[in-house]
Enzyme design. Sequence first.
Site, PDB file in Angstrom:
ATOM      1  N   HIS A 264      24.927  27.191  35.001  1.00  0.00           N
ATOM      2  CA  HIS A 264      23.924  28.135  35.498  1.00  0.00           C
ATOM      3  C   HIS A 264      23.228  28.863  34.333  1.00  0.00           C
ATOM      4  CE1 HIS A 264      22.375  31.115  38.502  1.00  0.00           C
ATOM      5  NE2 HIS A 264      22.381  31.903  37.439  1.00  0.00           N
ATOM      6  N   GLU A 265      24.032  29.430  33.459  1.00  0.00           N
ATOM      7  CA  GLU A 265      23.450  30.178  32.339  1.00  0.00           C
ATOM      8  C   GLU A 265      22.716  29.242  31.387  1.00  0.00           C
ATOM      9  OE1 GLU A 265      23.280  33.267  32.811  1.00  0.00           O
ATOM     10  OE2 GLU A 265      24.831  33.392  34.357  1.00  0.00           O
ATOM     11  N   HIS A 268      19.234  28.859  32.597  1.00  0.00           N
ATOM     12  CA  HIS A 268      18.401  29.973  32.118  1.00  0.00           C
ATOM     13  C   HIS A 268      18.035  29.779  30.644  1.00  0.00           C
ATOM     14  CE1 HIS A 268      18.447  32.666  35.545  1.00  0.00           C
ATOM     15  NE2 HIS A 268      19.774  32.741  35.602  1.00  0.00           N
ATOM     16  N   GLU A 294      15.408  32.141  37.978  1.00  0.00           N
ATOM     17  CA  GLU A 294      16.563  31.764  38.793  1.00  0.00           C
ATOM     18  C   GLU A 294      16.399  30.351  39.353  1.00  0.00           C
ATOM     19  OE1 GLU A 294      19.097  33.610  38.658  1.00  0.00           O
ATOM     20  OE2 GLU A 294      20.426  32.835  40.223  1.00  0.00           O
TER      21      GLU A 294
END
Lengths: 496, 496
Positions: A264-265, A268, A294
């Site tokens: 997830h990170e 980003h 997001e």
Amino acid sequence: MIDKINKFKDLQKKLNAYRYFFWLMNWDQETEMPKMGLDFQLSNYQILMEEAYKLETDKEYTDLLEELYLNKDTLDDDLKVEIKHLYKSYQIIKVVPKNEYLEYDMLIQGASPIWANAKKNNDFALWSETLEKIVQFQRKLTKYLETDDKKGYDILLDFYEDDMTVEEYDEFFDQLRTQLVPFVLEKTAKKRKINRKFSNKIFDINKQKELSDYLLDVLHFDKNRGLLKTSVHPFTSGLASVDTRITTAYHENDLLSNIFSVVHETGHAIYEQQNDKRFDGTNLHGGASMGIHESQSRLYENMIARSYEFISTHFQKIAELFPKQFKNVSVDEFYRFVNKTERSLIRIEADELTYPLHIMVRYELEKGLISGKIKVKDLPKKWNQLMYRYLKIKPKTDSEGVLQDIHWAGGSFGYFPTYALGTAYAAQIYHKMDQDINIKKQIKENRIDNINEWLKEHIHKYGASKTPKEIMLIATNEPFFASYYVNYLKDKYKDL
Amino acid sequence: MIDKINKFKDLQKKLNAYRYFFWLMNWDQETEMPKMGLDFQLSNYQILMEEAYKLETDKEYTDLLEELYLNKDTLDDDLKVEIKHLYKSYQIIKVVPKNEYLEYDMLIQGASPIWANAKKNNDFALWSETLEKIVQFQRKLTKYLETDDKKGYDILLDFYEDDMTVEEYDEFFDQLRTQLVPFVLEKTAKKRKINRKFSNKIFDINKQKELSDYLLDVLHFDKNRGLLKTSVHPFTSGLASVDTRITTAYHENDLLSNIFSVVHETGHAIYEQQNDKRFDGTNLHGGASMGIHESQSRLYENMIARSYEFISTHFQKIAELFPKQFKNVSVDEFYRFVNKTERSLIRIEADELTYPLHIMVRYELEKGLISGKIKVKDLPKKWNQLMYRYLKIKPKTDSEGVLQDIHWAGGSFGYFPTYALGTAYAAQIYHKMDQDINIKKQIKENRIDNINEWLKEHIHKYGASKTPKEIMLIATNEPFFASYYVNYLKDKYKDL
């Protein structure tokens, strides 16, 4: 005009340098600063924050900003968008009295440890006084900033997602409420059998770290321009494509938590690492909006890393790192485990299908807090009621209820709804990208770099120089439709 | 006068806040910053450095400083010493033209990666140009600052050790040359048998980290007010008793390197953690001088941690962490191994007995570079000659010769001699403390806290508010004598 532009750019560079140090200080505080060093750090922060504030409110700077804003259509594209961004934030400084602004800033700087302590001790009372002050400031802020067109929560929503309003979000969440919630409740009606093959297992932290490192490479995270560290709550942080930092949290009894936090990170981070370098350190670095940001993290986390193709491609590596734990586990079983769906309490651990329901809870609470219909003292009760309304479950403690998220401690109201919106953007972006490059084929061939490249060209390189609505048009050739999201979820989960 | 003092204190606080951010930035750069983030960090640093410089050279500030310096005898003790310190650094700003000062500062900010790269590639030519610029600036600086009483290298020596001169250092090193060098050469004349029990062993890094953590606790390092991390070259860093950070470096094939790095840096750190809290963030925080600081790290490293009492008390823990490696190893063998002495090339790995000889090499080179008798281009050759003169060995590569130390990359000339002086201070301090509290008994009973307490009361709590000469008088009731050091070494090593 050229002289004025140059003068403005010089002053802006100075402000950005302060911003760099505030960023570094915050990164330090969240990832390693010794506990007792907090007050000392804050006392230094306060002094330089005042210096930056002085600069930002200095007549020379604000006159230039006002003048450039008035003449924005004569400026080059980058500067024009930059001026628009700055003018928007400047409205806050313009209308909020200095002492209130600095007082609030110090409140926020010290709030996160108070929240963390309340969460740790499961005691909302330790937190409510600080939260009350934050909410009161947010309400006051909306009063200061209100216009004929825009009032209340709309003003806060717009900070995180350009031009989004309560009306538009209400419509979006209504679609989810009517088309998705019944489907979710039906899919999660039966309590799933717990797969004993995964419960009660211990996953050595050092091995998990090795796996994180492997995943960074699989996803082509650039380690020369970023790093991975640990913190209580995973996050991504950076002001430049050349230095994008992410964190994860390790739990011995939970392998998936770290895997999907890292992915997830990294989603980003790849967005920011692929920003055009000319935006480094400026306010055009970053994402088009929180929602678009997001959309990228969710795309990597849910659509790439939870796909059958990803799981089957990297299953061997995971099984090698944890041979005992994966003995007699098949790829199919692991895939189903990774995509298991159930009614649960913690947002950041929620599965892809139930996740938007967690956001609906927060959206309604924020709407009520800002309008004044909900009081801070009633939050725990209201939280639990809404959790029951949407997910048919209730937290037993506030730590796993209203105290679970860090956002409000950072003064972020209007941020949560972008999580759901972003996930919905992702479905539409995925749909378009798949027509161009056959995503599952790329994943199966371990060529995430080709996915990165598509996203770079259609989204990432623009940084914050486009609005979310512009980005959706550039990337997908049409405006945003929630239907892609609803269809994606129903399609994926109908047989799972 | 009160108003002026208050105004001055406000300005000084602001300067100290900038210093905090420069400290944090440097810490970040040395311990984790992604490689490609350097230029971006430096560009932000440069801007705020100019802000700080502006403040420091602003007439309002310098007039106040000059006036308070003139009236220093009317000020309270803390402020008086603080003004003396500041006035001394201010001399540099006063006499060096702004552009030269800022140019040099940027040179130093970027020098350490260049040095590291040259060392890694064993190529002095990659480094010599930068080093030449640094040396030229140092020489120019001594010209700018010279007075009738003080010239050349004396000026640089005084920065690191108040009132120390070439004359005093020459006398000190002469004593070592006549009384210690022959003893050292005799003790190291025979090539020692390599103890096969310790060579070619691998020590798992995670286990080493566990041991580091254990050692921090044994030494009563306060983890709520500090942390341990890794970097290429171990160091201690901090501006306040509430936030003192240290680093170590791990090598799989070398257990001792990490053990004694951790203890050494912890010695520095305990000094700073035990400073009076009122000095936090001011220029009275820290140590009385580099020499006194080094006396503390050496005292913990050599006199405490290499003692038979320490080794025997903690042997079991170490053997438990590395059961295979310590199979059939006795406490006595390990003690002798820890205190083995031999002629070696790398200063930071040198043993206690040969260590001062490494410093004599650097002292003579610095003296020559600053006087102009030695040229940068001749450094590798000169280095090797001096190594042969004192230690009767010669480096095969510049990486293990003239490129081994980071100090010159930081612009530190005059720093090295304080290492030897500090170790000599330590012997005298140890002698006095032992009369008060029986050090070996404290170590055997694992009560390092009692040693910390003695040092706090006699040295640490004073921070930088006393000169090294004052500290030696307070702590030992007499001025410094090199004989304690010579006697200590001869006594310890005569039978080893």
